[in-house]
Design a protein around this motif. Structure first.
Motif, mmCIF file in Angstrom:
data_model
loop_
_atom_site.group_PDB
_atom_site.id
_atom_site.type_symbol
_atom_site.label_atom_id
_atom_site.label_comp_id
_atom_site.label_asym_id
_atom_site.label_seq_id
_atom_site.Cartn_x
_atom_site.Cartn_y
_atom_site.Cartn_z
ATOM 1 N N ALA A 155 0.814 -1.219 0.000
ATOM 2 C CA ALA A 155 0.000 0.000 0.000
ATOM 3 C C ALA A 155 0.846 1.267 0.000
ATOM 4 O O ALA A 155 0.378 2.316 -0.457
ATOM 5 N N HIS A 156 2.057 1.179 0.472
ATOM 6 C CA HIS A 156 2.886 2.381 0.526
ATOM 7 C C HIS A 156 4.039 2.339 -0.483
ATOM 8 O O HIS A 156 4.074 3.112 -1.433
ATOM 9 N N CYS A 157 4.981 1.429 -0.268
ATOM 10 C CA CYS A 157 6.216 1.422 -1.052
ATOM 11 C C CYS A 157 5.968 1.083 -2.526
ATOM 12 O O CYS A 157 6.467 1.785 -3.422
ATOM 13 N N VAL A 158 5.203 0.025 -2.763
ATOM 14 C CA VAL A 158 4.947 -0.372 -4.147
ATOM 15 C C VAL A 158 4.050 0.660 -4.827
ATOM 16 O O VAL A 158 4.307 1.060 -5.965
ATOM 17 N N ARG A 159 3.037 1.112 -4.107
ATOM 18 C CA ARG A 159 2.127 2.120 -4.672
ATOM 19 C C ARG A 159 2.893 3.385 -5.061
ATOM 20 O O ARG A 159 2.675 3.941 -6.140
ATOM 21 N N GLU A 160 3.781 3.831 -4.200
ATOM 22 C CA GLU A 160 4.566 5.031 -4.480
ATOM 23 C C GLU A 160 5.471 4.823 -5.700
ATOM 24 O O GLU A 160 5.595 5.702 -6.548
ATOM 25 N N ALA A 161 6.099 3.656 -5.783
ATOM 26 C CA ALA A 161 6.973 3.374 -6.923
ATOM 27 C C ALA A 161 6.190 3.345 -8.227
ATOM 28 O O ALA A 161 6.651 3.850 -9.254
ATOM 29 N N VAL A 162 4.977 2.781 -8.182
ATOM 30 C CA VAL A 162 4.134 2.749 -9.388
ATOM 31 C C VAL A 162 3.695 4.165 -9.760
ATOM 32 O O VAL A 162 3.718 4.543 -10.937
ATOM 33 N N ALA A 163 3.327 4.963 -8.750
ATOM 34 C CA ALA A 163 2.882 6.340 -9.019
ATOM 35 C C ALA A 163 3.991 7.174 -9.642
ATOM 36 O O ALA A 163 3.725 8.058 -10.462
ATOM 37 N N ASN A 164 5.242 6.887 -9.284
ATOM 38 C CA ASN A 164 6.377 7.651 -9.815
ATOM 39 C C ASN A 164 7.047 6.959 -10.995
ATOM 40 O O ASN A 164 8.139 7.350 -11.393
ATOM 41 N N SER A 165 6.412 5.947 -11.554
ATOM 42 C CA SER A 165 7.047 5.134 -12.588
ATOM 43 C C SER A 165 7.328 5.895 -13.872
ATOM 44 O O SER A 165 8.207 5.504 -14.647
ATOM 45 N N ALA A 166 6.619 6.991 -14.115
ATOM 46 C CA ALA A 166 6.874 7.767 -15.330
ATOM 47 C C ALA A 166 8.245 8.425 -15.287
ATOM 48 O O ALA A 166 8.834 8.715 -16.331
ATOM 49 N N ASP A 167 8.762 8.602 -14.065
ATOM 50 C CA ASP A 167 10.057 9.269 -13.911
ATOM 51 C C ASP A 167 11.231 8.399 -14.342
ATOM 52 O O ASP A 167 12.290 8.909 -14.698
ATOM 53 N N ASP A 205 10.838 5.163 -16.296
ATOM 54 C CA ASP A 205 10.345 4.086 -17.173
ATOM 55 C C ASP A 205 9.873 2.862 -16.395
ATOM 56 O O ASP A 205 9.903 1.747 -16.914
ATOM 57 N N GLY A 206 9.483 3.052 -15.148
ATOM 58 C CA GLY A 206 8.935 1.964 -14.368
ATOM 59 C C GLY A 206 9.961 1.043 -13.742
ATOM 60 O O GLY A 206 9.589 0.014 -13.168
ATOM 61 N N ALA A 207 11.232 1.399 -13.809
ATOM 62 C CA ALA A 207 12.273 0.518 -13.255
ATOM 63 C C ALA A 207 12.108 0.343 -11.747
ATOM 64 O O ALA A 207 12.218 -0.787 -11.237
ATOM 65 N N ALA A 208 11.854 1.425 -11.039
ATOM 66 C CA ALA A 208 11.690 1.333 -9.581
ATOM 67 C C ALA A 208 10.437 0.525 -9.243
ATOM 68 O O ALA A 208 10.455 -0.288 -8.309
ATOM 69 N N ALA A 209 9.369 0.727 -9.998
ATOM 70 C CA ALA A 209 8.133 -0.036 -9.760
ATOM 71 C C ALA A 209 8.359 -1.519 -10.021
ATOM 72 O O ALA A 209 7.923 -2.367 -9.225
ATOM 73 N N ASP A 210 9.047 -1.832 -11.108
ATOM 74 C CA ASP A 210 9.343 -3.240 -11.407
ATOM 75 C C ASP A 210 10.166 -3.871 -10.287
ATOM 76 O O ASP A 210 9.918 -5.014 -9.891
ATOM 77 N N ALA A 211 11.140 -3.124 -9.778
ATOM 78 C CA ALA A 211 11.982 -3.641 -8.698
ATOM 79 C C ALA A 211 11.161 -3.876 -7.433
ATOM 80 O O ALA A 211 11.319 -4.904 -6.763
ATOM 81 N N LYS A 212 10.283 -2.929 -7.104
ATOM 82 C CA LYS A 212 9.445 -3.084 -5.900
ATOM 83 C C LYS A 212 8.481 -4.252 -6.047
ATOM 84 O O LYS A 212 8.235 -4.994 -5.094
ATOM 85 N N ILE A 213 7.908 -4.427 -7.226
ATOM 86 C CA ILE A 213 6.992 -5.549 -7.459
ATOM 87 C C ILE A 213 7.745 -6.880 -7.365
ATOM 88 O O ILE A 213 7.258 -7.836 -6.737
ATOM 89 N N ALA A 214 8.945 -6.937 -7.936
ATOM 90 C CA ALA A 214 9.750 -8.168 -7.847
ATOM 91 C C ALA A 214 10.122 -8.467 -6.396
ATOM 92 O O ALA A 214 10.086 -9.625 -5.954
ATOM 93 N N GLU A 215 10.459 -7.412 -5.665
ATOM 94 C CA GLU A 215 10.808 -7.567 -4.253
ATOM 95 C C GLU A 215 9.611 -8.100 -3.463
ATOM 96 O O GLU A 215 9.748 -9.019 -2.643
ATOM 97 N N ALA A 216 8.436 -7.539 -3.710
ATOM 98 C CA ALA A 216 7.223 -7.985 -3.018
ATOM 99 C C ALA A 216 6.881 -9.425 -3.404
ATOM 100 O O ALA A 216 6.498 -10.228 -2.546
ATOM 101 N N SER A 217 7.038 -9.740 -4.674
ATOM 102 C CA SER A 217 6.754 -11.098 -5.138
ATOM 103 C C SER A 217 7.676 -12.104 -4.450
ATOM 104 O O SER A 217 7.223 -13.182 -4.015
#
Length: 97
Positions: free
Chosen positions: A62-74, A76-88
């Motif tokens: 709800a916090h870390c992954v959501r924030e990374a996805v919200a900022n993914s335009a900055d 190309d989604g690399a941080a969001a992909d990393a957070k999702i992989a970490e959560a997985s």
């Protein structure tokens, strides 16, 4: 900032309860309590820790992954992909335990 910042007191309270449970289990062993009774308490402490883990995971999503996805335009989604992989990976570890 961590994902559990808003629930830190609740997480600490749960962990302290688990700590008390584990100390109680140690006392049971010291007192030569019947094996099945000790195992029942080990199971209860394990479930309590799993509940803490699920809560932390929920906060992380709800916090870390959501924030990374919200900022993914900055980035190309690399941080969001990393957070999702970490959560997985964390979910996989929880499921295996």
């Amino acid at each position: 900032m961590t994902g559990y910042d808003g629930s830190k007191d609740q997480v600490l309270a749960r962990l302290k309860r688990v700590e008390g449970q584990v100390r109680g289990i140690a006392r049971m062993v010291e007192d030569d309590t019947y094996c099945i009774d000790v195992l029942t308490q080990v199971s209860a402490a394990t479930k309590a820790l799993q509940a803490v883990a699920i809560g932390l995971l929920d906060d992380h999503l709800a916090h870390c992954v959501r924030e990374a996805v919200a900022n993914s335009a900055d980035d190309d989604g690399a941080a969001a992909d990393a957070k999702i992989a970490e959560a997985s990976a964390a979910i996989a570890r929880l499921v295996r335990s």
